[in-house]
Design a protein around this motif. Sequence first.
Motif, PDB file in Angstrom:
ATOM      1  N   UNK A  55       0.816  -1.214   0.000  1.00  0.00           N
ATOM      2  CA  UNK A  55       0.000   0.000   0.000  1.00  0.00           C
ATOM      3  C   UNK A  55       0.845   1.258   0.000  1.00  0.00           C
ATOM      4  N   UNK A  56       1.962   1.212   0.702  1.00  0.00           N
ATOM      5  CA  UNK A  56       2.880   2.356   0.722  1.00  0.00           C
ATOM      6  C   UNK A  56       3.442   2.625  -0.669  1.00  0.00           C
ATOM      7  N   UNK A  57       3.789   1.566  -1.390  1.00  0.00           N
ATOM      8  CA  UNK A  57       4.279   1.719  -2.758  1.00  0.00           C
ATOM      9  C   UNK A  57       3.194   2.272  -3.660  1.00  0.00           C
ATOM     10  N   UNK A 249       5.492 -11.738  -3.477  1.00  0.00           N
ATOM     11  CA  UNK A 249       6.412 -10.731  -3.999  1.00  0.00           C
ATOM     12  C   UNK A 249       7.750 -10.782  -3.277  1.00  0.00           C
ATOM     13  N   UNK A 250       8.747 -10.131  -3.848  1.00  0.00           N
ATOM     14  CA  UNK A 250      10.043  -9.984  -3.195  1.00  0.00           C
ATOM     15  C   UNK A 250       9.977  -8.783  -2.256  1.00  0.00           C
ATOM     16  N   UNK A 251      10.124  -9.037  -0.973  1.00  0.00           N
ATOM     17  CA  UNK A 251      10.031  -7.959   0.017  1.00  0.00           C
ATOM     18  C   UNK A 251      11.111  -6.909  -0.231  1.00  0.00           C
ATOM     19  N   UNK A 252      12.317  -7.351  -0.575  1.00  0.00           N
ATOM     20  CA  UNK A 252      13.407  -6.408  -0.803  1.00  0.00           C
ATOM     21  C   UNK A 252      13.096  -5.432  -1.918  1.00  0.00           C
ATOM     22  N   UNK A 253      12.510  -5.920  -3.005  1.00  0.00           N
ATOM     23  CA  UNK A 253      12.156  -5.056  -4.132  1.00  0.00           C
ATOM     24  C   UNK A 253      11.152  -3.997  -3.701  1.00  0.00           C
ATOM     25  N   UNK A 254      10.119  -4.414  -2.987  1.00  0.00           N
ATOM     26  CA  UNK A 254       9.105  -3.468  -2.520  1.00  0.00           C
ATOM     27  C   UNK A 254       9.690  -2.453  -1.543  1.00  0.00           C
ATOM     28  N   UNK A 255      10.536  -2.921  -0.618  1.00  0.00           N
ATOM     29  CA  UNK A 255      11.097  -2.017   0.389  1.00  0.00           C
ATOM     30  C   UNK A 255      12.031  -0.992  -0.247  1.00  0.00           C
ATOM     31  N   UNK A 256      12.877  -1.432  -1.173  1.00  0.00           N
ATOM     32  CA  UNK A 256      13.778  -0.495  -1.858  1.00  0.00           C
ATOM     33  C   UNK A 256      12.985   0.553  -2.626  1.00  0.00           C
ATOM     34  N   UNK A 257      11.927   0.125  -3.301  1.00  0.00           N
ATOM     35  CA  UNK A 257      11.125   1.074  -4.066  1.00  0.00           C
ATOM     36  C   UNK A 257      10.397   2.049  -3.145  1.00  0.00           C
ATOM     37  N   UNK A 258       9.871   1.550  -2.046  1.00  0.00           N
ATOM     38  CA  UNK A 258       9.166   2.426  -1.102  1.00  0.00           C
ATOM     39  C   UNK A 258      10.115   3.507  -0.570  1.00  0.00           C
ATOM     40  N   UNK A 259      11.341   3.120  -0.256  1.00  0.00           N
ATOM     41  CA  UNK A 259      12.318   4.097   0.232  1.00  0.00           C
ATOM     42  C   UNK A 259      12.643   5.135  -0.831  1.00  0.00           C
ATOM     43  N   UNK A 261      10.721   6.068  -3.370  1.00  0.00           N
ATOM     44  CA  UNK A 261       9.555   6.932  -3.524  1.00  0.00           C
ATOM     45  C   UNK A 261       9.509   7.992  -2.430  1.00  0.00           C
ATOM     46  N   UNK A 262       9.755   7.584  -1.188  1.00  0.00           N
ATOM     47  CA  UNK A 262       9.754   8.544  -0.079  1.00  0.00           C
ATOM     48  C   UNK A 262      10.808   9.621  -0.296  1.00  0.00           C
ATOM     49  N   UNK A 263      11.984   9.195  -0.769  1.00  0.00           N
ATOM     50  CA  UNK A 263      13.091  10.134  -1.017  1.00  0.00           C
ATOM     51  C   UNK A 263      12.726  11.123  -2.117  1.00  0.00           C
ATOM     52  N   UNK A 264      12.152  10.629  -3.191  1.00  0.00           N
ATOM     53  CA  UNK A 264      11.772  11.504  -4.303  1.00  0.00           C
ATOM     54  C   UNK A 264      10.682  12.478  -3.882  1.00  0.00           C
ATOM     55  N   UNK A 265       9.675  11.969  -3.191  1.00  0.00           N
ATOM     56  CA  UNK A 265       8.584  12.832  -2.748  1.00  0.00           C
ATOM     57  C   UNK A 265       9.068  13.848  -1.717  1.00  0.00           C
ATOM     58  N   UNK A 266       9.967  13.432  -0.859  1.00  0.00           N
ATOM     59  CA  UNK A 266      10.494  14.336   0.160  1.00  0.00           C
ATOM     60  C   UNK A 266      11.339  15.463  -0.414  1.00  0.00           C
ATOM     61  N   UNK A 267      11.876  15.257  -1.616  1.00  0.00           N
ATOM     62  CA  UNK A 267      12.702  16.282  -2.253  1.00  0.00           C
ATOM     63  C   UNK A 267      11.914  17.174  -3.217  1.00  0.00           C
ATOM     64  N   UNK A 268      10.644  16.874  -3.416  1.00  0.00           N
ATOM     65  CA  UNK A 268       9.856  17.716  -4.308  1.00  0.00           C
ATOM     66  C   UNK A 268       9.100  16.960  -5.373  1.00  0.00           C
ATOM     67  N   UNK A 269       9.124  15.635  -5.322  1.00  0.00           N
ATOM     68  CA  UNK A 269       8.321  14.832  -6.232  1.00  0.00           C
ATOM     69  C   UNK A 269       8.866  14.749  -7.642  1.00  0.00           C
TER      70      UNK A 269
END
Length: 372
Positions: A55-57, A249-259, A261-269
């Motif tokens: 859901x976070x992704x 699913x691969x948990x690592x793939x989802x976790x890396x992507x979620x991080x 996304x957070x980084x991109x959104x936190x910098x201005x999307x």
Amino acid sequence: MADQLDIPADIKPRDGRFGCGPSKVRPEQLKALTTTAAPLFGTSHRQAPVKDLVGRVRSGVTELFSVPDGYEVILGNGGATAFWDAAAFGLIDKRSLHLSFGEFSAKFASSVAKNPFVGDPIVIKSDPGTAPEPQSDPAVDAIAWAHNETSTGVAVPIRRPAGSDDALVLIDATSGAGGLPVDITQADAYYFSPQKNFASDGGLWLAVMSPAALARVEAIASSGRWVPDFLSLPIAVENSLKNQTYNTPAIGTLALMAEQLDWMLGNGGLDWAVKRTADSSQRLYSWAEERPYTTPFVADPALRSQVVGTIDFVDEVDAAVVAKTLRANGIVDTEPYRKLGRNQLRVAMFPAVDPDDISALTQCVDWVVERL
């Protein structure tokens, strides 16, 4: 030997990863695998903790692309390669039109041509380094092209072609999503894998699907067309809306992507990410145009990708030797796409790549060429 040249440490990039996928993963993402994401490994993907990660992704993708109401972020296992077959089964009713201008845009057309339930596709081809103009045809109900052709470094803007009417626009955004500008309402399925701009691992596909695409999925399903469950878009939609995937699913793939996304959104999307890749690409292409031994492979500046740069070298400079020397010095994955067969370097400029590292890379190339 050229590969024994030691590039001075003070001109090297801080991070020497320039691969076009798998791509550079930021250390902060990797840290999450052993901290916040660690309790999720080895647990059920049908329970709340993993479903919350999915859901976070999905929420992150929705926010990044300003996804309108009625659109849904759908995901499944297998990567964009699997989505080609899923789309052939579940999004093309009778016939499709494809723009083919490189290895990956050609592969979707090839997948469709092999599918026994749809007609032969109309394929509009152009030479590598160029791209056809997006167009429609009254005989088709789906129009497909790549936002960014990873093999050649050509980017094609996303706009519904004139006369497309009810035809779905299917965009392979595997190396474009998250690094190129897009109005998501101009596409009906904007699909991608997470190992490029999202700095994750492969094995997953995501698609931002319009109400028209979701309706097409339902209509084809109700027609009784046979589809393997693994490639079934109705199954993918049903599971995605529950924040899960059909199979594990691969948990690592989802976790890396979620991080990421957070980084991109936190910098201005997306606006911030696009400005960052534009900065990197301006540095690369301006350098290539200034040197007597390099030229951007894509002749038309309007088609040059901000996220994948392809740089040709004159015959007197062996780009393979340059790449080998760079690799021996920890600057890796600058080799060209293997099937293109050109004397060139290919450089990823995804958001995780620091623009200053692109400048440092060009300085290292100059240093190597001077000593060949």
